[in-house]
Design a protein around this motif. Sequence first.
Motif, mmCIF file in Angstrom:
data_model
loop_
_atom_site.group_PDB
_atom_site.id
_atom_site.type_symbol
_atom_site.label_atom_id
_atom_site.label_comp_id
_atom_site.label_asym_id
_atom_site.label_seq_id
_atom_site.Cartn_x
_atom_site.Cartn_y
_atom_site.Cartn_z
ATOM 1 N N ASP A 93 -6.704 0.596 1.724
ATOM 2 C CA ASP A 93 -5.696 0.544 0.654
ATOM 3 C C ASP A 93 -4.963 -0.801 0.569
ATOM 4 O O ASP A 93 -4.288 -1.071 -0.426
ATOM 5 C CB ASP A 93 -4.709 1.698 0.798
ATOM 6 C CG ASP A 93 -4.138 1.818 2.209
ATOM 7 O OD1 ASP A 93 -3.072 2.428 2.350
ATOM 8 O OD2 ASP A 93 -4.746 1.312 3.169
ATOM 9 N N ASN A 94 -5.082 -1.643 1.582
ATOM 10 C CA ASN A 94 -4.572 -3.017 1.465
ATOM 11 C C ASN A 94 -5.691 -3.989 1.057
ATOM 12 O O ASN A 94 -5.508 -4.838 0.164
ATOM 13 C CB ASN A 94 -4.000 -3.513 2.792
ATOM 14 C CG ASN A 94 -2.660 -2.892 3.137
ATOM 15 O OD1 ASN A 94 -2.575 -2.020 4.003
ATOM 16 N ND2 ASN A 94 -1.589 -3.343 2.484
ATOM 17 N N PHE A 145 -0.501 7.701 -0.083
ATOM 18 C CA PHE A 145 -0.729 7.269 1.309
ATOM 19 C C PHE A 145 -2.209 7.055 1.605
ATOM 20 O O PHE A 145 -3.048 7.907 1.323
ATOM 21 C CB PHE A 145 -0.174 8.317 2.282
ATOM 22 C CG PHE A 145 -0.436 7.973 3.718
ATOM 23 C CD1 PHE A 145 -1.389 8.675 4.466
ATOM 24 C CD2 PHE A 145 0.242 6.926 4.328
ATOM 25 C CE1 PHE A 145 -1.646 8.335 5.785
ATOM 26 C CE2 PHE A 145 -0.008 6.576 5.652
ATOM 27 C CZ PHE A 145 -0.956 7.284 6.379
ATOM 28 N N ASP A 146 -2.521 5.847 2.145
ATOM 29 C CA ASP A 146 -3.887 5.467 2.524
ATOM 30 C C ASP A 146 -4.848 5.396 1.335
ATOM 31 O O ASP A 146 -6.052 5.237 1.538
ATOM 32 C CB ASP A 146 -4.469 6.398 3.590
ATOM 33 C CG ASP A 146 -4.154 5.917 5.013
ATOM 34 O OD1 ASP A 146 -4.669 6.544 5.970
ATOM 35 O OD2 ASP A 146 -3.405 4.935 5.166
ATOM 36 N N ALA A 200 0.830 -1.203 0.000
ATOM 37 C CA ALA A 200 0.000 0.000 0.000
ATOM 38 C C ALA A 200 0.867 1.256 0.000
ATOM 39 O O ALA A 200 2.067 1.217 0.274
ATOM 40 C CB ALA A 200 -0.922 0.000 1.221
ATOM 41 N N ASN A 201 0.240 2.384 -0.315
ATOM 42 C CA ASN A 201 0.812 3.727 -0.346
ATOM 43 C C ASN A 201 1.605 3.996 -1.629
ATOM 44 O O ASN A 201 1.365 4.982 -2.313
ATOM 45 C CB ASN A 201 1.714 4.016 0.849
ATOM 46 C CG ASN A 201 1.008 3.854 2.174
ATOM 47 O OD1 ASN A 201 -0.202 4.005 2.267
ATOM 48 N ND2 ASN A 201 1.774 3.515 3.212
ATOM 49 N N ARG A 244 8.950 7.885 8.320
ATOM 50 C CA ARG A 244 8.857 6.438 8.576
ATOM 51 C C ARG A 244 10.159 5.698 8.263
ATOM 52 O O ARG A 244 10.432 4.636 8.826
ATOM 53 C CB ARG A 244 7.707 5.835 7.766
ATOM 54 C CG ARG A 244 6.344 6.089 8.376
ATOM 55 C CD ARG A 244 5.261 5.431 7.575
ATOM 56 N NE ARG A 244 4.015 5.316 8.350
ATOM 57 C CZ ARG A 244 2.907 4.775 7.866
ATOM 58 N NH1 ARG A 244 2.892 4.314 6.610
ATOM 59 N NH2 ARG A 244 1.816 4.689 8.615
ATOM 60 N N GLY A 292 3.816 -0.215 2.262
ATOM 61 C CA GLY A 292 2.865 -0.012 3.350
ATOM 62 C C GLY A 292 3.487 0.810 4.469
ATOM 63 O O GLY A 292 4.129 1.818 4.219
ATOM 64 N N ALA A 293 3.323 0.305 5.705
ATOM 65 C CA ALA A 293 3.923 0.991 6.853
ATOM 66 C C ALA A 293 5.315 0.466 7.138
ATOM 67 O O ALA A 293 5.921 0.804 8.167
ATOM 68 C CB ALA A 293 3.026 0.809 8.068
ATOM 69 N N ARG A 311 1.795 4.343 12.225
ATOM 70 C CA ARG A 311 0.781 5.403 12.089
ATOM 71 C C ARG A 311 0.915 6.428 13.210
ATOM 72 O O ARG A 311 0.388 7.519 13.152
ATOM 73 C CB ARG A 311 -0.630 4.807 12.050
ATOM 74 C CG ARG A 311 -0.905 3.986 10.803
ATOM 75 C CD ARG A 311 -2.355 3.550 10.690
ATOM 76 N NE ARG A 311 -3.228 4.602 10.222
ATOM 77 C CZ ARG A 311 -3.450 4.882 8.937
ATOM 78 N NH1 ARG A 311 -2.814 4.196 7.999
ATOM 79 N NH2 ARG A 311 -4.266 5.849 8.585
ATOM 80 N N GLY A 322 4.588 -4.935 6.376
ATOM 81 C CA GLY A 322 4.369 -3.922 5.353
ATOM 82 C C GLY A 322 3.845 -4.523 4.074
ATOM 83 O O GLY A 322 3.793 -3.867 3.029
ATOM 84 N N LEU A 323 3.406 -5.785 4.146
ATOM 85 C CA LEU A 323 2.893 -6.508 2.972
ATOM 86 C C LEU A 323 1.432 -6.876 3.143
ATOM 87 O O LEU A 323 0.935 -7.821 2.524
ATOM 88 C CB LEU A 323 3.739 -7.763 2.726
ATOM 89 C CG LEU A 323 5.178 -7.497 2.308
ATOM 90 C CD1 LEU A 323 5.942 -8.809 2.141
ATOM 91 C CD2 LEU A 323 5.230 -6.694 1.009
ATOM 92 N N GLY A 324 0.736 -6.138 3.994
ATOM 93 C CA GLY A 324 -0.700 -6.370 4.141
ATOM 94 C C GLY A 324 -1.035 -7.712 4.758
ATOM 95 O O GLY A 324 -1.988 -8.370 4.336
ATOM 96 N N THR A 337 1.918 -1.638 11.935
ATOM 97 C CA THR A 337 1.219 -0.530 11.279
ATOM 98 C C THR A 337 0.772 0.497 12.308
ATOM 99 O O THR A 337 0.880 1.700 12.088
ATOM 100 C CB THR A 337 0.018 -1.069 10.485
ATOM 101 O OG1 THR A 337 0.508 -1.992 9.511
ATOM 102 C CG2 THR A 337 -0.744 0.042 9.804
HETATM 103 N N1 LIG Z 1 -1.817 3.178 4.492
HETATM 104 C C1 LIG Z 1 -1.411 2.254 5.553
HETATM 105 C C2 LIG Z 1 -0.929 0.966 4.905
HETATM 106 C C3 LIG Z 1 -0.467 -0.086 5.889
HETATM 107 O O1 LIG Z 1 0.037 -1.191 5.157
HETATM 108 P P1 LIG Z 1 0.622 -2.493 5.909
HETATM 109 O O2 LIG Z 1 0.946 -3.470 4.822
HETATM 110 O O3 LIG Z 1 1.843 -2.035 6.633
HETATM 111 O O4 LIG Z 1 -0.441 -2.964 6.856
HETATM 112 C C4 LIG Z 1 -0.313 2.884 6.397
HETATM 113 O O5 LIG Z 1 0.661 3.311 5.778
HETATM 114 O O6 LIG Z 1 -0.468 2.966 7.631
#
Ligand SMILES: N[C@@H](CCOP(=O)(O)O)C(=O)O
Length: 293
Positions: free
Chosen positions: A130-131, A17-18, A11-12, A219, A245-246, A172, A84-86, A168
């Motif tokens: 977004d995931n 982002f989001d 994601a992102n 991040r 992602g995160a 965040r 970071g891979l959902g 995550t």
């Molecule tokens: N938009 C979210 C995406 C989180 O992705 P993840 O794969 O780390 O769960 C964020 O950036 O917080």
Amino acid sequence: MVTVRAPATSANLGSGFDVFGVALNRPADVVHVEKADETTIDVRGVGNQYIPEDPEKNTVGAVARALDAPAHIEIDKGVRPASGLGSSAASAAAAAVALNELYDRERSNEGLVPIAAKGEAVVSGTAHTDNVAPAILGGFTIATDQEITQIETDISVVVCLPEVVVSTREARGVLPERTTIDKVVDTVGKAATLTAGMGRGDPELVGQGMHDTIITPVRSDLIPGYESVRETALEHGATGVTISGAGPAIIAVCHEQNQRAVANVMIDSFADHGVESRAYQTEIGGGAQLCSH
Ligand SMILES: N[C@@H](CCOP(=O)(O)O)C(=O)O
Ligand SMILES: Nc1ncnc2c1ncn2[C@@H]1O[C@H](COP(=O)(O)OP(=O)(O)O)[C@@H](O)[C@H]1O
């Protein structure tokens, strides 16, 4: 018993982002469901020791509640948690599709996205889509509160996953509260460029759109060696590199012929910082798939 495979997602993609997300051909979670009077959960596979089986704390429990679909749910984890891979999203997406089938809820795939997002809210505090959108629909997705736009593509990527944990929820917690108009303008331009690249199947345009000056700089401090890994990947053929992602995974877009070189230098660069890692040479791919019913 209904079985569904749902992919890892990234994601992102820097500027989205989001909102932005892509489904990856691998790795993936596989979820098996069968009707029961109350929901119970078994988790096996990668990182299962870090994943709760309490239906109140596991993403699939929230999905079962949202669909009023109590079931015994077995999760075969292929997507490492806190990667970071959902990881949380892959289970939620697979469970949403499987329970929808098991109980004939007749929800569309698009209609299952907010259901699966309720699982995300359990683990990160935010029902971000977004995931789960690409995990269900596949391809590249643009998920807003109003609608989801999906673009089919098979652009090659390398995802390098270090032996580091970043949740995550933690990532965040470091988001900036405000930014400047010039950074917003830059991000809109990058996001538009990335979207055009996805539509054309052009890794160069996608890569240009992955640079982000708002979220990634704060991040990246959570990922040891991030800047070095990013720079060496770009020097060896990646067209764009950012946090997946995160985090802590790092995603690089490239032409297929450069995947092996990019993967090797990313692993070597993490190793230079004392961090073990593994790299997936994969492509943007399909969404959740019904395996058996
Ligand atoms: N938009 C979210 C995406 C989180 O992705 P993840 O794969 O780390 O769960 C964020 O950036 O917080
Ligand atoms: N089915 C699930 N799969 C993975 N993680 C889950 C699941 N249910 C709850 N969790 C929790 O969610 C967290 C992983 O989610 P997250 O930090 O978003 O990882 P990722 O970035 O890979 O999505 C872990 O703390 C884990 O305990």
